[in-house]
Design a protein around this motif. Structure first.
Motif, mmCIF file in Angstrom:
data_model
loop_
_atom_site.group_PDB
_atom_site.id
_atom_site.type_symbol
_atom_site.label_atom_id
_atom_site.label_comp_id
_atom_site.label_asym_id
_atom_site.label_seq_id
_atom_site.Cartn_x
_atom_site.Cartn_y
_atom_site.Cartn_z
ATOM 1 N N GLU A 149 0.841 -1.204 0.000
ATOM 2 C CA GLU A 149 0.000 0.000 0.000
ATOM 3 C C GLU A 149 0.876 1.255 0.000
ATOM 4 O OE1 GLU A 149 -2.397 -0.988 3.349
ATOM 5 O OE2 GLU A 149 -3.385 -2.593 2.235
ATOM 6 N N ASN A 150 0.763 2.083 1.056
ATOM 7 C CA ASN A 150 1.545 3.321 1.047
ATOM 8 C C ASN A 150 2.824 3.204 1.892
ATOM 9 O OD1 ASN A 150 1.456 5.868 -0.190
ATOM 10 N ND2 ASN A 150 1.146 6.840 1.795
ATOM 11 N N SER A 151 3.270 1.963 2.108
ATOM 12 C CA SER A 151 4.439 1.741 2.977
ATOM 13 C C SER A 151 5.509 0.950 2.239
ATOM 14 C CB SER A 151 4.025 0.944 4.205
ATOM 15 O OG SER A 151 3.048 1.641 4.935
ATOM 16 N N ILE A 152 6.743 1.057 2.743
ATOM 17 C CA ILE A 152 7.810 0.195 2.252
ATOM 18 C C ILE A 152 8.414 -0.560 3.446
ATOM 19 C CG2 ILE A 152 8.415 1.529 0.183
ATOM 20 C CD1 ILE A 152 10.768 2.660 1.760
ATOM 21 N N LEU A 153 9.019 -1.685 3.123
ATOM 22 C CA LEU A 153 9.610 -2.495 4.171
ATOM 23 C C LEU A 153 11.052 -2.055 4.422
ATOM 24 C CD1 LEU A 153 9.085 -5.931 5.240
ATOM 25 C CD2 LEU A 153 11.456 -5.409 4.711
ATOM 26 N N LEU A 154 11.388 -1.847 5.677
ATOM 27 C CA LEU A 154 12.786 -1.581 6.036
ATOM 28 C C LEU A 154 13.172 -2.526 7.165
ATOM 29 C CD1 LEU A 154 12.795 2.316 5.964
ATOM 30 C CD2 LEU A 154 13.927 0.808 4.337
ATOM 31 N N ASP A 238 5.396 3.941 6.664
ATOM 32 C CA ASP A 238 4.686 4.864 5.773
ATOM 33 C C ASP A 238 5.721 5.745 5.062
ATOM 34 O OD1 ASP A 238 1.635 6.280 5.662
ATOM 35 O OD2 ASP A 238 3.352 7.515 5.054
ATOM 36 N N ILE A 239 5.550 5.949 3.762
ATOM 37 C CA ILE A 239 6.577 6.699 3.008
ATOM 38 C C ILE A 239 6.677 8.159 3.446
ATOM 39 C CG2 ILE A 239 6.632 5.195 0.980
ATOM 40 C CD1 ILE A 239 4.873 7.255 -0.466
ATOM 41 N N ASN A 240 5.676 8.630 4.191
ATOM 42 C CA ASN A 240 5.779 10.002 4.703
ATOM 43 C C ASN A 240 6.347 10.054 6.112
ATOM 44 O OD1 ASN A 240 4.571 11.352 2.402
ATOM 45 N ND2 ASN A 240 2.707 10.247 2.999
ATOM 46 N N ASP A 241 6.731 8.910 6.653
ATOM 47 C CA ASP A 241 7.238 8.871 8.024
ATOM 48 C C ASP A 241 8.315 7.783 8.149
ATOM 49 O OD1 ASP A 241 7.504 9.391 10.696
ATOM 50 O OD2 ASP A 241 5.772 8.166 11.289
ATOM 51 N N LEU A 242 9.445 8.023 7.470
ATOM 52 C CA LEU A 242 10.504 7.004 7.412
ATOM 53 C C LEU A 242 11.559 7.240 8.489
ATOM 54 C CD1 LEU A 242 11.200 6.798 3.571
ATOM 55 C CD2 LEU A 242 9.912 5.175 4.960
ATOM 56 N N PRO A 243 12.198 6.172 8.967
ATOM 57 C CA PRO A 243 13.360 6.359 9.846
ATOM 58 C C PRO A 243 14.568 6.745 8.981
ATOM 59 C CG PRO A 243 13.041 4.036 9.387
ATOM 60 C CD PRO A 243 11.935 4.764 8.665
ATOM 61 N N ASN A 244 15.765 6.742 9.555
ATOM 62 C CA ASN A 244 16.985 7.022 8.778
ATOM 63 C C ASN A 244 17.136 5.977 7.686
ATOM 64 O OD1 ASN A 244 17.930 9.270 9.985
ATOM 65 N ND2 ASN A 244 19.159 8.161 11.519
ATOM 66 N N GLN A 262 8.053 7.066 -7.184
ATOM 67 C CA GLN A 262 7.098 6.357 -8.045
ATOM 68 C C GLN A 262 5.748 6.169 -7.333
ATOM 69 O OE1 GLN A 262 7.199 1.999 -9.208
ATOM 70 N NE2 GLN A 262 8.589 2.854 -10.734
ATOM 71 N N MET A 263 5.806 5.841 -6.054
ATOM 72 C CA MET A 263 4.567 5.623 -5.303
ATOM 73 C C MET A 263 3.774 6.923 -5.185
ATOM 74 S SD MET A 263 6.233 3.050 -2.503
ATOM 75 C CE MET A 263 4.915 2.919 -1.307
ATOM 76 N N LYS A 264 4.482 8.041 -4.997
ATOM 77 C CA LYS A 264 3.795 9.333 -4.888
ATOM 78 C C LYS A 264 3.168 9.723 -6.218
ATOM 79 C CE LYS A 264 5.972 11.319 -0.857
ATOM 80 N NZ LYS A 264 7.019 12.171 -0.267
ATOM 81 N N GLN A 265 3.886 9.464 -7.316
ATOM 82 C CA GLN A 265 3.340 9.770 -8.645
ATOM 83 C C GLN A 265 2.096 8.933 -8.918
ATOM 84 O OE1 GLN A 265 6.565 9.136 -11.362
ATOM 85 N NE2 GLN A 265 7.392 11.182 -11.068
ATOM 86 N N ASN A 266 2.140 7.651 -8.536
ATOM 87 C CA ASN A 266 0.977 6.772 -8.759
ATOM 88 C C ASN A 266 -0.230 7.256 -7.975
ATOM 89 O OD1 ASN A 266 2.539 5.218 -10.356
ATOM 90 N ND2 ASN A 266 2.835 3.548 -8.894
ATOM 91 N N THR A 267 0.015 7.733 -6.736
ATOM 92 C CA THR A 267 -1.086 8.228 -5.902
ATOM 93 C C THR A 267 -1.694 9.485 -6.520
ATOM 94 O OG1 THR A 267 0.233 7.468 -4.053
ATOM 95 C CG2 THR A 267 -1.685 8.798 -3.511
ATOM 96 N N GLU A 268 -0.805 10.389 -7.004
ATOM 97 C CA GLU A 268 -1.294 11.645 -7.605
ATOM 98 C C GLU A 268 -2.075 11.371 -8.890
ATOM 99 O OE1 GLU A 268 2.204 14.018 -8.100
ATOM 100 O OE2 GLU A 268 2.453 14.195 -5.931
ATOM 101 N N GLY A 269 -1.641 10.327 -9.625
ATOM 102 C CA GLY A 269 -2.274 9.997 -10.906
ATOM 103 C C GLY A 269 -3.655 9.378 -10.755
ATOM 104 N N LYS A 270 -3.996 8.978 -9.520
ATOM 105 C CA LYS A 270 -5.290 8.283 -9.334
ATOM 106 C C LYS A 270 -6.446 9.272 -9.212
ATOM 107 C CE LYS A 270 -3.809 3.853 -7.598
ATOM 108 N NZ LYS A 270 -3.426 3.081 -6.431
#
Ligand SMILES: [Zn+2]
Length: 270
Positions: A149-154, A238-244, A262-270
Motif C-alpha cells: 500500500e503506502n508503505s515500504i519495508l525496512l 509509511d513513506i511520509n514517516d521514514l526512519p533514517n 514512483q509511489m507518490k506519482q501513482n497516488t497523484e495519478g489516481k
C-alpha cells in the motif's frame, strides 16, 4: 567516463594517473584527491600495478603499497566512495576490484602454480601449467525495496547499528535466477511472499566484489517474521514517516528514494 578498451595494456608510465591502496584503505592527497600523478610518489620495485583503463584520455593504474608513502593520508574506501559522483564512484570501485583480483590470484586455484603473468589485453591470468583462466571475481547480489500500500519495508540486519535500516539483500546462489534469489531472500529473511518483481538499477559494491542488482517488489502474503540471527527488526514504514535510510550514494538509498517517488506519482495519478 572510463573507457576499458580492447588494446594492449600499457606499462606504468609518467603521464598516467595512479590510485594507491594500502591494505583496504585508499591513499589520498589534499581535498580527498585519489587520482595521483606519477610525480607525487616514488614507485618501488615491489609495487604491483594493474591497468584499469582510460579516464578522460589518461591511463589509470591501481597500485597496492605495503607501507604508506610520504605525503599521503589513508581513507576508508566506503567513506571515500560516499563522497563521489557516479563516474568517480565507478572508477574507484573498478580499481579496487581489479587490485583485489590481482592480490587474490597469485596462485592457480586448480594446480597451485604461481600466476605472475597477466594477459596483455584482458583482465585475466592464465595458469602457465594447466591453462585455467582466472578473471576478477564478481558476485551478484539482489537488493529489494518492497511495497505494501503506502508503505515500504525496512529492516535492520543483525550487525547493523541501532536506528540503521535498509532493504532486504543477499547473494545469488549457484544455479539461481535473479528473480528466484529475490523471492528466496525475502522469504528466508522476513517470511513473506512478494510478486510483481521488477528490475530497477545496479551498482558495483566493492566490499569486496559484489554487483548489487536492485529490484522493486510488491507484498503478496504472509506476516513479517525476521530470521533469528540475521534480521533484528523489520517493519512497514509509511513513506511520509521514514526512519533514517541509507546514504543516497548507495543503491540501497537510491532504490528507496526512487520507489517513494514512483509511489507518490501513482497516488497523484489516481
Ligand atoms: Zn593451474
Amino acid at each position: 567516463m572510463l573507457t576499458i578498451g580492447t588494446h594492449a595494456h600499457p606499462s606504468p608510465h609518467k603521464d598516467a594517473l595512479y590510485i594507491l591502496l594500502h591494505r583496504n584503505q585508499v591513499l589520498v592527497e589534499k581535498h580527498q584527491n585519489f587520482l595521483i600523478p606519477f610525480t607525487h610518489f616514488q614507485p618501488n620495485a615491489n609495487m604491483s600495478a594493474v591497468y584499469c583503463g582510460q579516464w578522460h584520455n589518461q591511463d589509470i593504474f591501481v597500485c597496492r603499497f605495503e607501507s604508506i608513502p610520504k605525503g599521503f593520508e589513508e581513507m576508508g574506501l566506503r567513506d571515500l566512495l560516499f563522497l563521489q559522483d557516479n563516474d568517480h564512484y565507478l572508477l574507484l570501485s573498478r580499481a579496487h576490484q581489479l587490485s583485489t583480483w590481482d592480490r587474490d590470484h597469485q596462485f592457480c586455484g586448480r594446480c597451485g602454480t604461481s600466476m605472475d603473468k597477466k594477459h596483455p589485453v584482458e583482465h585475466t591470468k592464465i595458469c602457465p601449467k594447466c591453462n585455467l583462466r582466472h578473471y576478477p571475481r564478481i558476485s551478484p547480489c539482489v537488493i529489494i525495496s518492497i511495497r505494501k500500500e503506502n508503505s515500504i519495508l525496512l529492516a535492520r540486519g543483525h550487525q547493523a547499528p541501532k536506528g540503521k535500516y535498509s532493504n532486504i539483500a543477499g547473494f545469488v546462489e549457484a544455479g539461481e535466477t535473479l528473480e528466484q534469489a529475490v523471492s528466496r531472500e525475502i522469504s528466508e529473511e522476513i517470511g513473506i511472499k512478494v510478486n510483481n518483481i521488477r528490475y530497477v538499477d545496479s551498482q558495483p559494491w566493492s566490499f569486496p566484489h559484489q554487483l548489487m542488482v536492485g529490484f522493486f517488489a510488491d507484498y503478496k502474503s504472509g506476516e513479517i517474521t525476521p530470521a533469528p540471527g540475521e534480521i533484528d527488526e523489520a517493519n512497514w514504514y509509511d513513506i511520509n514517516d521514514l526512519p533514517n535510510i541509507p546514504n543516497p550514494t548507495t543503491i540501497s538509498g537510491q532504490l528507496i528514494l526512487k520507489h517513494i517517488e514512483q509511489m507518490k506519482q501513482n497516488t497523484e495519478g489516481k
